[in-house]
Design a protein around this motif. Structure first.
Motif, PDB file in Angstrom:
ATOM      1  N   LEU A  89       0.787  -1.236  -0.003  1.00 53.73           N
ATOM      2  CA  LEU A  89       0.111   0.019   0.033  1.00 53.73           C
ATOM      3  C   LEU A  89       0.895   1.380   0.009  1.00 53.73           C
ATOM      4  CD1 LEU A  89      -2.662  -0.908   2.552  1.00 53.73           C
ATOM      5  CD2 LEU A  89      -2.728  -1.214   0.109  1.00 53.73           C
ATOM      6  N   ALA A  90       1.956   1.057   0.012  1.00 55.24           N
ATOM      7  CA  ALA A  90       3.079   2.054   0.164  1.00 55.24           C
ATOM      8  C   ALA A  90       2.962   3.188  -1.191  1.00 55.24           C
ATOM      9  CB  ALA A  90       4.638   1.691   0.454  1.00 55.24           C
ATOM     10  N   ASP A  91       2.839   2.685  -2.177  1.00 57.03           N
ATOM     11  CA  ASP A  91       2.575   3.250  -3.665  1.00 57.03           C
ATOM     12  C   ASP A  91       1.973   2.556  -4.449  1.00 57.03           C
ATOM     13  OD1 ASP A  91       4.540   1.808  -5.184  1.00 57.03           O
ATOM     14  OD2 ASP A  91       5.877   2.567  -3.518  1.00 57.03           O
ATOM     15  N   ASP A  92       1.577   3.365  -5.618  1.00 58.34           N
ATOM     16  CA  ASP A  92       0.762   2.613  -6.861  1.00 58.34           C
ATOM     17  C   ASP A  92       1.456   1.679  -7.430  1.00 58.34           C
ATOM     18  OD1 ASP A  92      -1.401   4.010  -6.077  1.00 58.34           O
ATOM     19  OD2 ASP A  92      -0.850   5.646  -7.750  1.00 58.34           O
ATOM     20  N   ARG A  93       2.875   1.686  -7.562  1.00 56.23           N
ATOM     21  CA  ARG A  93       3.649   0.769  -8.261  1.00 56.23           C
ATOM     22  C   ARG A  93       3.895  -0.439  -7.535  1.00 56.23           C
ATOM     23  NH1 ARG A  93       7.928   3.536  -8.770  1.00 56.23           N
ATOM     24  NH2 ARG A  93       8.193   3.747 -11.204  1.00 56.23           N
ATOM     25  N   ARG A  94       3.739  -0.484  -6.260  1.00 53.35           N
ATOM     26  CA  ARG A  94       3.958  -1.943  -5.332  1.00 53.35           C
ATOM     27  C   ARG A  94       2.595  -2.507  -5.154  1.00 53.35           C
ATOM     28  NH1 ARG A  94       8.020   0.969  -4.177  1.00 53.35           N
ATOM     29  NH2 ARG A  94      10.059   0.120  -3.526  1.00 53.35           N
ATOM     30  N   ALA A  95       1.423  -1.340  -5.137  1.00 49.81           N
ATOM     31  CA  ALA A  95       0.016  -2.073  -5.390  1.00 49.81           C
ATOM     32  C   ALA A  95      -0.364  -2.863  -6.663  1.00 49.81           C
ATOM     33  CB  ALA A  95      -1.016  -0.843  -5.044  1.00 49.81           C
ATOM     34  N   GLY A 124       9.684  -8.159  -5.189  1.00 56.49           N
ATOM     35  CA  GLY A 124       9.526  -6.589  -5.566  1.00 56.49           C
ATOM     36  C   GLY A 124       8.955  -5.737  -4.684  1.00 56.49           C
ATOM     37  N   VAL A 125       8.042  -6.125  -3.948  1.00 58.72           N
ATOM     38  CA  VAL A 125       7.561  -5.343  -2.964  1.00 58.72           C
ATOM     39  C   VAL A 125       8.255  -4.925  -1.874  1.00 58.72           C
ATOM     40  CG1 VAL A 125       6.127  -6.846  -1.536  1.00 58.72           C
ATOM     41  CG2 VAL A 125       4.990  -4.863  -1.957  1.00 58.72           C
ATOM     42  N   LEU A 126       9.131  -5.719  -1.324  1.00 55.25           N
ATOM     43  CA  LEU A 126      10.022  -5.509  -0.002  1.00 55.25           C
ATOM     44  C   LEU A 126      11.389  -4.727  -0.717  1.00 55.25           C
ATOM     45  CD1 LEU A 126       9.701  -8.927   1.395  1.00 55.25           C
ATOM     46  CD2 LEU A 126       8.547  -6.841   2.202  1.00 55.25           C
ATOM     47  N   SER A 127      11.404  -4.669  -2.166  1.00 57.94           N
ATOM     48  CA  SER A 127      12.607  -3.817  -2.403  1.00 57.94           C
ATOM     49  C   SER A 127      12.547  -2.347  -2.076  1.00 57.94           C
ATOM     50  CB  SER A 127      13.168  -4.117  -3.951  1.00 57.94           C
ATOM     51  OG  SER A 127      13.970  -3.640  -4.443  1.00 57.94           O
ATOM     52  N   THR A 128      13.635  -1.857  -2.062  1.00 56.60           N
ATOM     53  CA  THR A 128      13.753  -0.155  -1.901  1.00 56.60           C
ATOM     54  C   THR A 128      13.996   0.476  -3.149  1.00 56.60           C
ATOM     55  OG1 THR A 128      15.841  -0.285  -1.036  1.00 56.60           O
ATOM     56  CG2 THR A 128      14.275  -0.305   0.590  1.00 56.60           C
ATOM     57  N   ALA A 131      13.268   0.298  -9.509  1.00 59.20           N
ATOM     58  CA  ALA A 131      13.572  -0.501 -10.717  1.00 59.20           C
ATOM     59  C   ALA A 131      13.445  -2.030 -10.558  1.00 59.20           C
ATOM     60  CB  ALA A 131      15.020  -0.417 -11.040  1.00 59.20           C
ATOM     61  N   LYS A 132      13.798  -2.331  -9.269  1.00 53.17           N
ATOM     62  CA  LYS A 132      13.610  -3.898  -8.925  1.00 53.17           C
ATOM     63  C   LYS A 132      12.010  -4.175  -8.677  1.00 53.17           C
ATOM     64  CE  LYS A 132      15.236  -7.841  -7.445  1.00 53.17           C
ATOM     65  NZ  LYS A 132      15.879  -8.915  -8.093  1.00 53.17           N
ATOM     66  N   VAL A 133      11.181  -3.232  -8.377  1.00 58.13           N
ATOM     67  CA  VAL A 133       9.917  -3.455  -8.071  1.00 58.13           C
ATOM     68  C   VAL A 133       9.236  -3.492  -9.762  1.00 58.13           C
ATOM     69  CG1 VAL A 133       7.602  -2.494  -7.870  1.00 58.13           C
ATOM     70  CG2 VAL A 133       9.688  -1.892  -6.398  1.00 58.13           C
ATOM     71  N   ASP A 134       9.692  -2.544 -10.795  1.00 60.62           N
ATOM     72  CA  ASP A 134       9.076  -2.750 -11.966  1.00 60.62           C
ATOM     73  C   ASP A 134       9.530  -4.084 -12.799  1.00 60.62           C
ATOM     74  OD1 ASP A 134       8.091  -0.301 -11.778  1.00 60.62           O
ATOM     75  OD2 ASP A 134       9.896   0.852 -12.673  1.00 60.62           O
ATOM     76  N   GLU A 135      10.918  -4.511 -12.343  1.00 61.20           N
ATOM     77  CA  GLU A 135      11.472  -5.999 -12.902  1.00 61.20           C
ATOM     78  C   GLU A 135      10.570  -6.886 -12.522  1.00 61.20           C
ATOM     79  OE1 GLU A 135      14.444  -8.590 -11.077  1.00 61.20           O
ATOM     80  OE2 GLU A 135      15.807  -7.358 -12.570  1.00 61.20           O
ATOM     81  N   GLN A 136      10.248  -7.150 -11.310  1.00 54.68           N
ATOM     82  CA  GLN A 136       9.426  -8.029 -10.691  1.00 54.68           C
ATOM     83  C   GLN A 136       7.953  -8.004 -11.376  1.00 54.68           C
ATOM     84  OE1 GLN A 136      10.616 -11.060  -9.306  1.00 54.68           O
ATOM     85  NE2 GLN A 136      12.538  -9.904  -9.752  1.00 54.68           N
ATOM     86  N   SER A 137       7.415  -6.730 -11.635  1.00 52.76           N
ATOM     87  CA  SER A 137       6.232  -6.838 -12.013  1.00 52.76           C
ATOM     88  C   SER A 137       6.001  -7.140 -13.628  1.00 52.76           C
ATOM     89  CB  SER A 137       5.787  -5.433 -12.076  1.00 52.76           C
ATOM     90  OG  SER A 137       5.533  -4.593 -10.698  1.00 52.76           O
ATOM     91  N   ARG A 138       7.245  -6.898 -14.249  1.00 55.21           N
ATOM     92  CA  ARG A 138       7.374  -7.442 -15.537  1.00 55.21           C
ATOM     93  C   ARG A 138       7.530  -9.072 -15.582  1.00 55.21           C
ATOM     94  NH1 ARG A 138       8.433  -5.127 -20.465  1.00 55.21           N
ATOM     95  NH2 ARG A 138       7.188  -3.638 -19.453  1.00 55.21           N
TER      96      ARG A 138
END
Length: 245
Positions: A89-95, A124-128, A131-138
Motif C-alpha cells: 500500500l506504500a505506492d501505486d507501483r507496489r500495489a 518486488g514489494v520488499l525492495s527499496t 527498478a526492482k519493483v518494475d522488474e518483478q512486475s514484468r
C-alpha cells in the motif's frame, strides 16, 4: 468470517504464522474480484444453483492458489503477511505488483507458476529499488501470460542455441517440433507469443543464424524464476526415470 477464509487449511496457517484472516481475505478478494460474489449471491433457480455450485468450486481452487502464492511470498520475504500488505500500500507501483501477481496466481495452471509469482511479489514489494519493483512486475505479468506449452518451448531453448520451428534443408539446425513433437500443431502461435513477450528473439548475430530463434536474457530470467521453485519439463521427467532405472 467469509467462506474463503474458512477454507484455509492448517498447512497454510502454519506458513503465514501471525498473518490475520482479514488480511488474507482481502488479498483473495482482490485477486478473484468482488463482482463474482455479487453474481452468485443474486442467483436463483435449479440450473443457476448448479452453475453457482460449480462456480464456487472453481473459485475455491483459485483461492487456494492465491493462498499458496501468498504463503510463498511470506516465506520468501521472511516477514509477516501484514508487512507485505503494508509495503504493497506504500505506492501505486507496489500495489500494481500485488494485483498482477495474485490475479495471475489465481488462474495459473501449475504449482511452479503459482510459487514463482509469490516470490516475484515478495522480491518486488520488499525492495527499496523502484527498478526492482518494475522488474518483478514484468516477470509476474509475463509468467501470468504463459501456458504450460509456452513454458515447454521456452525451456527447450534454455541452452542458448539457435532453433528453427520445423525441419528445413539445413541439417545442422535444432528443430523445435523434432525435439518436442507435441507442439507441432501450435508451434507458430507459441513462438509468436514468446517473441511478443520478449522471451525469445530471431535477431541474428551472424548470417548463419538468420531466421532462427534464441532465448533472450529476459527469457532466461523468467525461466529461472520457474526453475527456482522446482519446474520440471516432460523431458526432465523422462531423464529422471531413465537415470533411476
Amino acid at each position: 468470517m467469509s467462506e474463503m477464509e474458512r477454507r484455509r487449511g492448517p498447512a497454510f496457517d502454519r506458513v503465514v504464522g501471525a498473518a490475520s484472516g482479514a488480511g488474507l481475505g482481502i488479498l483473495v478478494a482482490l485477486a478473484l474480484g468482488p463482482e463474482v460474489a455479487g453474481v452468485i449471491g443474486n442467483a436463483s433457480g435449479p440450473l443457476i444453483e448448479e452453475l453457482s455450485y460449480a462456480t464456487r468450486q472453481i473459485l475455491s481452487r483459485q483461492a487456494k492458489r492465491v493462498e499458496s502464492a501468498v504463503g510463498e511470498a511470506v516465506t520468501e520475504g521472511g516477514c509477516p503477511l501484514e508487512e507485505l500488505i503494508r509495503r504493497s500500500l506504500a505506492d501505486d507501483r507496489r500495489a500494481a505488483l500485488l494485483t498482477t501477481a495474485l490475479q495471475a496466481a489465481a488462474v495459473a495452471q501449475d504449482e511452479a507458476t503459482v510459487r514463482a509469482l509469490g516470490r516475484a511479489y515478495a522480491r518486488g514489494v520488499l525492495s527499496t529499488d523502484d527498478a526492482k519493483v518494475d522488474e518483478q512486475s514484468r516477470v509476474a505479468s509475463t509468467l501470468g501470460s504463459l501456458d504450460p506449452m509456452d513454458v515447454r518451448v521456452l525451456h527447450l531453448l534454455r541452452g542458448g542455441e539457435y532453433w528453427i520451428k520445423r525441419s528445413k534443408e539445413d541439417a545442422d539446425s535444432l528443430v523445435i517440433v523434432d525435439a518436442d513433437p507435441g507442439v507441432d500443431d501450435v508451434v507458430d502461435t507459441v513462438v509468436a507469443r514468446l517473441a511478443t513477450l520478449g522471451l525469445i528473439t530471431d535477431e541474428a548475430t551472424s548470417w548463419g543464424a538468420l531466421g532462427k530463434w534464441q532465448i533472450t536474457t529476459f527469457g532466461i530470467r523468467c525461466l529461472t524464476a520457474l526453475l527456482e521453485v522446482g519446474y520440471t519439463s516432460a523431458e526432465d521427467d523422462a531423464e529422471h526415470v531413465e537415470d533411476s532405472s
